[in-house]
Design an enzyme around this catalytic site. Structure first.
Site, mmCIF file in Angstrom:
data_model
loop_
_atom_site.group_PDB
_atom_site.id
_atom_site.type_symbol
_atom_site.label_atom_id
_atom_site.label_comp_id
_atom_site.label_asym_id
_atom_site.label_seq_id
_atom_site.Cartn_x
_atom_site.Cartn_y
_atom_site.Cartn_z
ATOM 1 N N GLY A 45 4.990 1.899 -15.121
ATOM 2 C CA GLY A 45 4.864 0.850 -16.123
ATOM 3 C C GLY A 45 3.617 1.051 -16.969
ATOM 4 O O GLY A 45 2.626 1.617 -16.491
ATOM 5 N N GLN A 50 -3.126 -0.827 -22.670
ATOM 6 C CA GLN A 50 -3.608 0.369 -21.954
ATOM 7 C C GLN A 50 -3.773 1.573 -22.875
ATOM 8 O O GLN A 50 -4.449 2.536 -22.520
ATOM 9 C CB GLN A 50 -2.665 0.724 -20.797
ATOM 10 C CG GLN A 50 -2.720 -0.296 -19.664
ATOM 11 C CD GLN A 50 -1.818 0.106 -18.513
ATOM 12 O OE1 GLN A 50 -0.630 -0.158 -18.547
ATOM 13 N NE2 GLN A 50 -2.378 0.768 -17.520
ATOM 14 N N CYS A 92 -2.907 1.465 -10.553
ATOM 15 C CA CYS A 92 -2.798 1.218 -11.986
ATOM 16 C C CYS A 92 -3.262 2.471 -12.726
ATOM 17 O O CYS A 92 -4.260 3.088 -12.326
ATOM 18 C CB CYS A 92 -3.680 0.028 -12.354
ATOM 19 S SG CYS A 92 -3.751 -0.310 -14.120
ATOM 20 N N LEU A 93 -2.562 2.843 -13.780
ATOM 21 C CA LEU A 93 -2.943 4.034 -14.551
ATOM 22 C C LEU A 93 -4.333 3.881 -15.175
ATOM 23 O O LEU A 93 -4.982 4.866 -15.490
ATOM 24 C CB LEU A 93 -1.904 4.306 -15.656
ATOM 25 C CG LEU A 93 -0.502 4.706 -15.174
ATOM 26 C CD1 LEU A 93 0.454 4.824 -16.359
ATOM 27 C CD2 LEU A 93 -0.541 6.013 -14.389
ATOM 28 N N HIS A 134 2.768 -7.020 -12.799
ATOM 29 C CA HIS A 134 1.604 -6.167 -13.084
ATOM 30 C C HIS A 134 1.438 -5.980 -14.604
ATOM 31 O O HIS A 134 0.332 -6.105 -15.133
ATOM 32 C CB HIS A 134 1.784 -4.816 -12.365
ATOM 33 C CG HIS A 134 0.666 -3.841 -12.558
ATOM 34 N ND1 HIS A 134 -0.189 -3.466 -11.538
ATOM 35 C CD2 HIS A 134 0.245 -3.134 -13.655
ATOM 36 C CE1 HIS A 134 -1.084 -2.597 -12.008
ATOM 37 N NE2 HIS A 134 -0.826 -2.371 -13.283
ATOM 38 N N GLU A 135 2.545 -5.681 -15.291
ATOM 39 C CA GLU A 135 2.464 -5.455 -16.740
ATOM 40 C C GLU A 135 2.185 -6.753 -17.494
ATOM 41 O O GLU A 135 1.436 -6.762 -18.472
ATOM 42 C CB GLU A 135 3.746 -4.792 -17.267
ATOM 43 C CG GLU A 135 4.091 -3.439 -16.637
ATOM 44 C CD GLU A 135 2.909 -2.478 -16.557
ATOM 45 O OE1 GLU A 135 2.058 -2.471 -17.474
ATOM 46 O OE2 GLU A 135 2.813 -1.732 -15.567
ATOM 47 N N HIS A 138 -1.384 -7.317 -17.469
ATOM 48 C CA HIS A 138 -2.092 -6.522 -18.483
ATOM 49 C C HIS A 138 -2.103 -7.252 -19.826
ATOM 50 O O HIS A 138 -3.108 -7.234 -20.539
ATOM 51 C CB HIS A 138 -1.413 -5.162 -18.672
ATOM 52 C CG HIS A 138 -1.912 -4.097 -17.730
ATOM 53 N ND1 HIS A 138 -3.236 -3.731 -17.662
ATOM 54 C CD2 HIS A 138 -1.257 -3.305 -16.849
ATOM 55 C CE1 HIS A 138 -3.372 -2.759 -16.760
ATOM 56 N NE2 HIS A 138 -2.189 -2.483 -16.245
#
Ligand code: ZN
Length: 171
Positions: A45, A50, A92-93, A134-135, A138
């Protein structure tokens, strides 16, 4: 085009993203970049903040690029329902190399529009429910570290910051 993924501490990641006012011609290429960046990073995701774009858009692909029909693109998403609780370790990226167990809903229903402005409703359980939450976080300027207990958060954020200061470790 694969774009650089911002890391924990970058201000764009820590503020609430703006709603997309209209599906303009720029939205398509932005979403293409998000999908390319997600697949390049082998993530499941990615939210627009990001890659430095403070707009309410996210992409999710649990197949990590293997099954095109699994790609979810959602603009201006809002929850309709959240149920249950799951406790699973996630990462997380934007916080590479750090994982922690986060409390998430077990099931979610969410609605928004796709890249063409067509309304979409998505129901998800398990991993999908977790990815959606999670997204969404963000888009609200919240990273998974922010959802941990204070002591654990302090230790992991300190480790994250120390790690990012070392350029050799840049991924
Ligand atoms: Zn993330």
């Amino acid at each position: 085009m694969v774009r650089p993924i911002l890391r924990y501490g970058d201000q764009v990641l820590h503020r609430r993203a703006d709603p997309v006012a209209a599906i303009t011609p720029e939205i398509g290429p932005l979403i293409d970049d998000m999908v390319e960046t997600l697949h390049d990073a082998k993530g499941i995701g990615l939210a627009a903040p990001q890659i430095g774009v403070s707009q309410r858009i996210f992409v999710i692909d649990l197949s990590v690029g293997r099954v095109p029909s699994e790609l979810i693109v959602l603009i201006n998403p809002e929850f309709i329902q959240r149920d249950g609780l799951q406790l699973v370790e996630e990462g997380c990226l934007s916080v590479p190399g750090i994982h922690a167990t986060v409390a998430r809903p077990a099931a979610v229903t969410i609605r928004g529009v796709d890249r063409h402005g067509t309304p979409r409703t998505i129901e998800g359980q398990g991993l999908l429910a977790r990815a959606v939450q999670h997204e969404m976080d963000h888009l609200n300027g919240i990273l998974f570290l922010d959802r941990l207990r204070p002591v654990q958060r302090f230790l992991l954020t300190r480790r994250a910051r120390a790690q990012f200061r070392r350029p050799a470790l840049a991924q």
